[in-house]
Design an enzyme around this catalytic site. Structure first.
Site, PDB file in Angstrom:
ATOM      1  N   LYS A 232       0.827  -1.208   0.000  1.00  0.00           N
ATOM      2  CA  LYS A 232       0.000   0.000   0.000  1.00  0.00           C
ATOM      3  C   LYS A 232       0.871   1.271   0.000  1.00  0.00           C
ATOM      4  CE  LYS A 232      -4.031  -2.139   0.222  1.00  0.00           C
ATOM      5  NZ  LYS A 232      -3.723  -3.576   0.271  1.00  0.00           N
TER       6      LYS A 232
HETATM    7  C1  LIG Z   1      -9.659  -2.525  -0.963  1.00  0.00           C
HETATM    8  C2  LIG Z   1      -9.074  -3.346   0.156  1.00  0.00           C
HETATM    9  N1  LIG Z   1      -9.749  -3.447   1.304  1.00  0.00           N
HETATM   10  C3  LIG Z   1      -9.267  -4.146   2.342  1.00  0.00           C
HETATM   11  C4  LIG Z   1      -8.062  -4.806   2.280  1.00  0.00           C
HETATM   12  C5  LIG Z   1      -7.573  -5.605   3.451  1.00  0.00           C
HETATM   13  O1  LIG Z   1      -6.403  -5.072   3.995  1.00  0.00           O
HETATM   14  P1  LIG Z   1      -5.350  -5.993   4.772  1.00  0.00           P
HETATM   15  O2  LIG Z   1      -4.596  -6.793   3.759  1.00  0.00           O
HETATM   16  O3  LIG Z   1      -4.474  -5.006   5.486  1.00  0.00           O
HETATM   17  O4  LIG Z   1      -6.111  -6.847   5.717  1.00  0.00           O
HETATM   18  C6  LIG Z   1      -7.315  -4.732   1.103  1.00  0.00           C
HETATM   19  C7  LIG Z   1      -6.027  -5.428   1.004  1.00  0.00           C
HETATM   20  O5  LIG Z   1      -5.528  -5.812   0.020  1.00  0.00           O
HETATM   21  C8  LIG Z   1      -7.835  -3.985   0.008  1.00  0.00           C
HETATM   22  O6  LIG Z   1      -7.146  -3.867  -1.134  1.00  0.00           O
END
Ligand SMILES: Cc1ncc(COP(=O)(O)O)c(C=O)c1O
Length: 391
Positions: free
Chosen positions: A188
């Site tokens: 990210k």
């Molecule tokens: C749009 C979106 N929401 C939520 C998440 C979930 O995040 P995490 O991987 O930190 O749990 C991601 C992760 O790729 C995402 O791209």
């Protein structure tokens, strides 16, 4: 091999983590508080709760809204499964509305039609896809009309902002949402290694998220539900939940990274400009489609998503493999959520349910974009794409 994304770690980030390791607190100490304060300053939201990851942030935001099995949540099919599974885990049903073909964000027109034709949802989770803000003001207006809550999934969009009615708003500021969530996974815009956050302007929602992120434990004696004379244990459990706390180590990394967000944003924008300039001839020839950046949005671009065009002579799979042979590893964002086996089996979703998302999903490819890439890397990717697609 050039990945589609990766973390950019500076010596200052390492120093910040080492400082925590040498301190008295490894978890839930001053670094978490400092990171939350920095997130409030950056987004403009009044409250930020740092949590273990972006999925936990989405789950906690849904739990804070006290969804019931009679409730339904709606999100975009063009996202990672967490944007939908959070509603199911919080006890509600899930549905989707289609996306806009240009921005790949939730289509407010499709949401309006859904609300007019079916029972309106209890919550809507739009995604700031690739760092481009969803049409939050329009969705917020619909929420006032149809009575649903809005959780902005800003996992891709820390550092992005949008203009509305002559004013600028940050993603995660919650000017047009009840809550917003972030992910700080290494791919990210900034990273905590694993990490996430919920922002809101509502003190009660913030308190509820904090409570649920810590096993549903209450530590404030004035809020205890049982009065036990002579009690010496300083807490009671009032809700069933998990431990979703962020550690001080992760928070220190996140705060250190935040101080470089503007620099990362400029680097991402510069690389995107190289791609747009060098690939525009291919777009004009129908050999690919470039991402559309709406004028109202100032994105901190998380992804650069191209799509194969009407004149592309090879399949997306072949393009992916040819790029791999040249040392360029791309990714698909996303295979639509409703077509994953769980959502097909549990809810009966099928092909053609959300044609715009399915069309985009079968042509899209995220090409490398991360701050440590050099200009030469971006030129190499663009020239390799040109060579392959012009054959
Ligand atoms: C749009 C979106 N929401 C939520 C998440 C979930 O995040 P995490 O991987 O930190 O749990 C991601 C992760 O790729 C995402 O791209």
């Amino acid at each position: 091999m050039l990945p589609y994304s990766r973390q950019t770690i500076y010596p200052e980030d390492i120093d910040a983590v080492v400082r925590v390791l040498k301190s008295d607190w490894l978890t839930q100490g001053p670094a978490v508080h400092d990171f939350e304060t920095a997130l409030c300053q950056l987004t403009g939201a009044r409250h930020a709760v740092a949590v273990a990851n972006g999925t936990a942030a989405l789950y906690l935001a849904c739990r804070a809204l006290d969804l019931s099995p009679a409730d339904k949540g709606i999100t975009s099919p063009m996202s990672f499964a967490a944007s939908a599974s959070c509603m199911v885990l919080a006890g509600a049903g899930v549905d989707f509305v289609d996306i806009e073909a240009d921005t790949l964000c939730m289509d407010p027109g499709a949401l309006r039609a859904y609300c007019e034709q079916k029972q309106p949802p209890a919550v809507v989770i739009p995604i700031d896809f690739a760092g481009i803000s969803a049409r939050l003001p329009e969705i917020w207006k619909l929420s006032r009309k149809f009575g649903f809550k809005v959780i902005e999934d800003a996992a891709h969009a820390i550092g992005s902002s949008y203009c509305y009615d002559g004013e600028r708003f940050n993603c995660g500021q919650c000017a047009h949402s009840d809550l917003a969530t972030f992910s700080f996974h290494p791919v990210k815009n900034i990273t905590c290694a694993e990490g996430g956050a919920v922002t809101t302007n509502d003190p009660e929602l913030a308190e509820r998220v904090r409570h649920l992120a810590n096993h549903g434990v209450e530590k404030d004696a004035s809020r205890f539900q049982t009065r036990i004379p002579g009690r010496i244990w300083p807490y009671e459990v009032q809700d069933i939940s998990f431990n979703f706390r962020l550690s001080d180590l992760h928070a220190a990394l996140g705060k250190s990274q935040l101080s470089r967000l503007e620099k990362f944003k400029a680097k991402r924008a510069g690389l995107a400009r190289i791609y747009s300039e060098r690939l525009s001839a291919l777009e004009q020839a129908g050999l690919l489609r470039l991402p559309v950046l709406p004028e109202s949005c100032d994105p901190c671009l998380h992804l650069f998503v191209i799509r194969t065009g009407p004149e592309t002579k090879i399949t997306r799979q072949e393009l992916f493999e040819r790029l791999m042979e040249k040392g360029i590893r791309c990714q698909v964002h996303y295979w639509p959520i409703h077509l994953h086996p769980l959502f097909r089996k549990k809810y009966g979703f099928k092909e053609d349910d959300f044609p715009v998302a399915e069309e985009a999903a079968s042509h899209c490819l995220s090409i490398p974009l991360f701050p440590q890439m050099s200009k030469e890397d971006a030129i190499f990717v663009a020239d390799t794409l040109t060579e392959i697609l012009k054959e």
